[in-house]
Design an enzyme around this catalytic site. Structure first.
Site, mmCIF file in Angstrom:
data_model
loop_
_atom_site.group_PDB
_atom_site.id
_atom_site.type_symbol
_atom_site.label_atom_id
_atom_site.label_comp_id
_atom_site.label_asym_id
_atom_site.label_seq_id
_atom_site.Cartn_x
_atom_site.Cartn_y
_atom_site.Cartn_z
ATOM 1 N N HIS A 147 -100.681 -7.860 -47.031
ATOM 2 C CA HIS A 147 -102.028 -7.678 -47.568
ATOM 3 C C HIS A 147 -102.977 -8.758 -47.052
ATOM 4 O O HIS A 147 -104.133 -8.478 -46.695
ATOM 5 C CB HIS A 147 -101.967 -7.700 -49.099
ATOM 6 C CG HIS A 147 -103.271 -7.453 -49.763
ATOM 7 N ND1 HIS A 147 -103.777 -8.286 -50.735
ATOM 8 C CD2 HIS A 147 -104.195 -6.476 -49.603
ATOM 9 C CE1 HIS A 147 -104.938 -7.841 -51.152
ATOM 10 N NE2 HIS A 147 -105.227 -6.739 -50.492
ATOM 11 N N GLU B 239 -103.889 -7.921 -43.503
ATOM 12 C CA GLU B 239 -104.873 -6.829 -43.462
ATOM 13 C C GLU B 239 -106.286 -7.376 -43.638
ATOM 14 O O GLU B 239 -107.218 -7.001 -42.925
ATOM 15 C CB GLU B 239 -104.553 -5.812 -44.553
ATOM 16 C CG GLU B 239 -105.574 -4.698 -44.712
ATOM 17 C CD GLU B 239 -106.006 -4.504 -46.154
ATOM 18 O OE1 GLU B 239 -107.210 -4.663 -46.439
ATOM 19 O OE2 GLU B 239 -105.142 -4.203 -46.988
ATOM 20 N N GLU C 75 -109.183 -10.900 -56.256
ATOM 21 C CA GLU C 75 -108.739 -9.509 -56.342
ATOM 22 C C GLU C 75 -107.551 -9.380 -57.294
ATOM 23 O O GLU C 75 -107.488 -8.458 -58.122
ATOM 24 C CB GLU C 75 -108.366 -9.011 -54.949
ATOM 25 C CG GLU C 75 -107.962 -7.551 -54.885
ATOM 26 C CD GLU C 75 -107.598 -7.096 -53.474
ATOM 27 O OE1 GLU C 75 -107.199 -5.926 -53.324
ATOM 28 O OE2 GLU C 75 -107.713 -7.913 -52.522
#
Length: 447
Positions: free
Chosen positions: A66, A69, A146
């Site tokens: 993640h 990314e 997040e």
């Protein structure tokens, strides 16, 4: 040539579906390209897929997929982060990425005339990203925000906890896709670069695109973009392939008898200052390759897939015990889960849990009727057909076919398989799942 042969012949360049124009080629370097040409639109959606997800990480590097990314949007040798963002904004396009448990996807949707730009930017990102240490320091904070946002959402934290409890919190597939705050804080830029070097290579890349495009032209643009970023595209390279899943049915460990034992199943409670108790109840389900997956879709529709579903009608409409109530499932290469969700005031929790379990058990014991079966098939096929009106959905379908199933299935074949599901198939599967309850998660206020 039969569609299956396209997946057995590494040099294949095959029109998989003449009726809809789906074509598949193996390009130099082992890059797989699947396209569907649609002249009725003036746009195109392209996706670059890597079959690597959070389950491919070591515990020490949890969250690295993640993080990587995110970092691919932070600049390449030719572009700054602002250049990447502006490239799509200035043409009214859309670009983003998704990290999942078994894949990572980078995609863009643009006017067909802007497809060369989208290909250039996306190939630049996956081949030539700088992966700078200062970018990691900044983006780490974004990712921690997040994760914190998910912690604040009882639905998000409840589902992640449920998934981890069913699949195993200490297993690669059971860990959260984004890792934890601790694991993300511990990641170094060397960890991220090692992850990139191991997995981002031509024989691991799948590209799917749908819209007003030409297959040969797109193949040329892809190869040019990948070579520009420094990838070597050997003419004799073949795609990297993962083993197919070997377990077609629900796991059998830790089964309970439903519904009697479900109310006494010790819940995994997460204390949050909410007005409602958020309930997740379920257990092991079907893999993504299970032969029963179409029956599962029908079952989930009847059980909790809409306003006419049993759970909605029984728990909300008839009894007024919840506002939100539904069923869900997820399938992976070698694991799967099913579950039901409801949110209610804390004093109603025991009754709602019993009703959730009883409804699935009743489906297994008493079956379903023809009207329910027809309604569920109509909902699934209608939703499926409407989804195919969108180029992004079709792009995603081609990626799933390639990465998960390894065999092309036409829309007509998929609809036929859904249509072939019978009452007995649904009832038998409901009976199996009703005896597979293993997990109960609740997010809500302290009692």
């Amino acid at each position: 040539m039969p569609a299956d042969l396209a997946y057995d012949d590494p040099s294949s360049d095959v029109l998989l579906d003449p009726a809809t124009g789906v074509r598949r080629s193996i390009l130099p370097g082992g890059v797989r390209l699947l396209t569907q040409r649609d002249r009725s639109v003036r746009s195109a959606t392209i996706g670059l897929w890597l079959p690597v997800g959070s389950r491919d990480e070591t515990p020490a590097h949890a969250g690295s997929t993640h993080v990587l990314e995110h970092l691919l949007f932070k600049g390449t040798r030719r572009r700054s982060a602002m250049d990447i963002a502006a490239a799509f904004d200035e043409v009214g396009g859309d670009s983003n990425a998704v990290t999942a448990k078994e894949h990572t996807l980078y995609y863009g949707r643009v006017r067909s005339s802007d497809l060369p730009m989208a290909v250039d930017v996306l190939t630049d990102m996956i081949t030539a990203s700088v992966l700078a240490e200062d970018a990691l320091a900044t983006e780490r904070e974004v990712i921690l925000e997040e994760l914190a946002m998910a912690e604040d959402d009882p639905g998000d934290i409840g589902y992640e906890t449920f998934l981890a409890d069913v699949l195993g919190p200490d297993t690669p597939i059971g860990r959260p896709v984004g890792g934890t705050a601790g694991s993300v804080e511990a990641l170094t830029i060397e960890d991220v670069r090692d992850h990139f070097a191991e997995h981002y290579r031509p024989d691991n890349l799948v590209v799917t695109a749908v819209g007003d495009l030409d297959h040969e032209e797109l193949a040329g643009m892809l190869q040019a973009g990948l070579r520009r970023g420094g990838w070597e595209l050997a003419a004799d390279a073949v795609p990297e392939r993962r083993p197919r899943a070997a377990h077609p049915g629900p796991a059998s460990a830790g089964l309970l008898t439903a519904p009697a034992d479900v109310a006494s199943l010790t819940p995994h409670r997460l204390s949050r200052p909410t007005e409602q108790n958020h309930i997740y109840l379920g257990g092991h389900g079907l893999t993504a390759l299970s032969e029963d997956r179409h029956a599962l879709s029908v079952l989930m529709s009847i059980l909790g897939g809409g306003m006419s579903s049993r759970l909605f009608q029984n728990i909300r409409e008839e009894r007024g015990l919840a506002y939100s109530v539904y069923s869900f499932s997820a399938g992976y290469r070698d694991a799967g889960l099913f579950g039901m969700y409801a949110a209610c005031r804390p004093g109603r929790t025991t009754q709602v849990v019993e009703l959730l379990a009883e409804e699935l058990s009743r489906m297994g014991e008493q079956g379903i009727d023809e009207l329910e079966l027809a309604r569920a098939k109509g909902q699934i096929t209608g939703s499926f057909a409407l989804g195919l009106e969108d180029t992004s959905s079709r792009m995603g379908r081609l990626g799933t076919i390639e990465l998960v199933h390894g065999r092309y299935t036409s829309v007509d074949e998929t609809l036929a398989r859904i249509g072939a599901v019978g009452i007995g198939d649904v009832s038998a599967l409901a009976s199996r799942l009703a005896s597979s309850f293993s997990t109960r998660v609740e997010v809500g206020p302290d009692s």
